[in-house]
Design an enzyme around this catalytic site. Structure first.
Site, PDB file in Angstrom:
ATOM      1  N   ASP A 315      58.108  -8.459  38.205  1.00 11.42           N
ATOM      2  CA  ASP A 315      57.914  -7.500  39.294  1.00 11.42           C
ATOM      3  C   ASP A 315      59.106  -7.628  40.244  1.00 11.42           C
ATOM      4  O   ASP A 315      58.977  -8.134  41.359  1.00 11.42           O
ATOM      5  CB  ASP A 315      56.588  -7.837  40.011  1.00 11.42           C
ATOM      6  CG  ASP A 315      56.270  -6.852  41.126  1.00 11.42           C
ATOM      7  OD1 ASP A 315      56.982  -5.834  41.262  1.00 11.42           O
ATOM      8  OD2 ASP A 315      55.315  -7.124  41.867  1.00 11.42           O
ATOM      9  N   CYS A 342      59.021  -0.797  41.301  1.00 12.46           N
ATOM     10  CA  CYS A 342      58.949   0.195  42.387  1.00 12.46           C
ATOM     11  C   CYS A 342      60.128   1.157  42.318  1.00 12.46           C
ATOM     12  O   CYS A 342      60.342   1.923  43.256  1.00 12.46           O
ATOM     13  CB  CYS A 342      58.873  -0.500  43.747  1.00 12.46           C
ATOM     14  SG  CYS A 342      60.268  -1.574  44.048  1.00 12.46           S
TER      15      CYS A 342
END
Ligand SMILES: C[S@@+](CC[C@H](N)C(=O)[O-])C[C@H]1O[C@@H](n2cnc3c(N)ncnc32)[C@H](O)[C@@H]1O
Length: 385
Positions: A315, A342
């Site tokens: 992540d 993201c």
């Protein structure tokens, strides 16, 4: 700079509206698909003209009146001109575009972006820019380092909005002279600011997500929109279980704790020592002794010795994973990889390498952690082909 008349075809990664005019590709900020616009060209990069809206000639049916008075000037939100449904559709299109154009996927799976339960007043965390000289507190203006003075930010959780008002009511001599920005985060038991000043403390907070309790403060990363985290964690981990798992860029342990309940041994890696300390404490308080957290840059740590793991969750920040990290994952031959991202563009860049290294996409899900902006969270599960 010149003016042009254009029609917006679709929304691109980065949130710009795409148009073509006078032999150029035109990127228009704050546009809606179907808008007919007169735009002012701000700058040119190769054949691409970057433009801003001068006049809306015919408004798209997807266009709404942006409710925030700072919209357009403030650099924080760039999707308030779109209905919420259209924001979700534009984000699905952005992910599809990146997977097709950057990852070179021929069959892009159907993408549905899961909506945020709240599309306003959802943000748990923010960074407020401070301009002491001009006595301004808020966010950078679009495309500039000038601070837009914001008294009410409509995407902040109510407790953060109340804190913004208290910070703004603080006398300027109480602000540290070198203070450039404030990180702020909320939890179940209050609000934390970093750096601490005047009556504002870098308090330790608590939040329970999907049955796990996390502590953290404003000096560590925490996800912006907690409401969507339970389904995101569930999707990212799915039925993963086994002997060894890695949680790269682990923060305060959002995925490390649930991983430690599914795998015999878990290693989290996190560069920020404050976040790593919270991750260790969160594991300890959950009674999970089968996980360790290393304070290190992932690229440096991963290059030290060959990996032996069944499952990798990564992540990374917006820049994506460093190429040595992807190389080490490919060389590890880990059975399964979950990539939480993201930024669809860097995700697609890294997926291309993972697929080239023998991995196949099993499934993909997207979560709207960032309503009113073009940002979107994507989770891709891969397995060794
Ligand atoms: C997108 S956050 C994810 C954190 C955590 N997985 C979560 O969901 O809360 C990325 C994390 O990576 C950390 N980070 C950034 N660059 C790093 C690096 N090169 N090596 C290790 N950690 C890094 C940041 O401090 C941050 O905690």
């Amino acid at each position: 700079m010149s003016s042009l008349e254009v029609e917006i075809e679709r929304i691109l990664p980065g949130g710009y509206g795409l148009a073509h005019a006078a032999g150029h590709t035109v990127f228009v900020a704050l546009a809606a698909p179907g808008d007919r616009l007169r735009v002012r060209v701000e700058r040119q990069q190769g054949n691409v003209l970057f433009a801003s809206i001068e006049e809306i000639l015919v408004a798209s049916p997807d266009r709404i009146e942006p409710p925030c008075p700072y919209f357009g000037r403030c650099g924080g939100c760039d999707f308030q001109q779109l209905t919420y449904q259209k924001q979700l559709a534009a984000k699905a299109e952005i992910i599809r575009d990146c997977l097709h154009r950057i990852a070179r996927l021929e069959n892009v799976p159907e993408i549905v972006v899961r909506p945020s339960p709240r599309d306003w007043r959802y943000r748990l965390r923010a960074t407020w820019q401070i301009d002491r000289e001009q006595q301004r507190i808020g966010y950078y203006e679009r495309g500039s380092r000038r601070v837009c003075d914001v008294a009410d930010c409509a995407v902040l959780l109510p407790e953060l909005q109340a804190t913004l008002e208290r910070v703004r009511a603080t006398e300027w001599p109480k602000f540290p002279s070198d203070l450039k920005h404030l990180d702020v985060v909320a939890g179940e038991n209050g609000v934390s600011l970093s750096p601490a000043f005047a009556e504002f403390a870098t308090a330790e907070l608590e939040l329970t997500i999907a049955g796990e309790s996390y502590s953290y403060n404003a000096a560590a990363f925490f996800q912006i929109n907690p409401a969507l985290l339970p389904p995101l964690i569930e999707f990212a981990l799915s039925d993963a279980a086994g002997n060894a798992a890695l949680d790269l860029y682990c923060g305060v342990g959002l995925f490390t704790l649930p991983l430690a309940r599914r795998f015999a041994r878990v290693t989290g890696v996190e560069a920020n020592p404050v976040a790593a300390k919270f991750a260790r404490r969160n594991l300890q308080r959950a009674g999970l002794e089968n996980a360790r957290v290393i304070t290190a840059g992932v690229a440096e740590w991963i290059s030290a010795k060959p990996l032996q793991t069944d499952f990798v969750l990564l992540d990374p920040p917006r820049a994506g994973a460093e190429s040595v990290v992807i190389k080490a994952i490919v060389e590890s031959r880990a059975e399964r990889v979950s990539y939480v991202s993201c930024d669809p563009a860097t995700l697609a860049r890294d997926l291309k390498k993972l697929i080239g290294g023998g991995y196949a996409i099993e499934s993909l899900a997207a979560f709207d952690l960032f309503p009113q902006t073009h940002h979107v969270e994507t989770v891709v599960r891969l397995h060794l082909g």
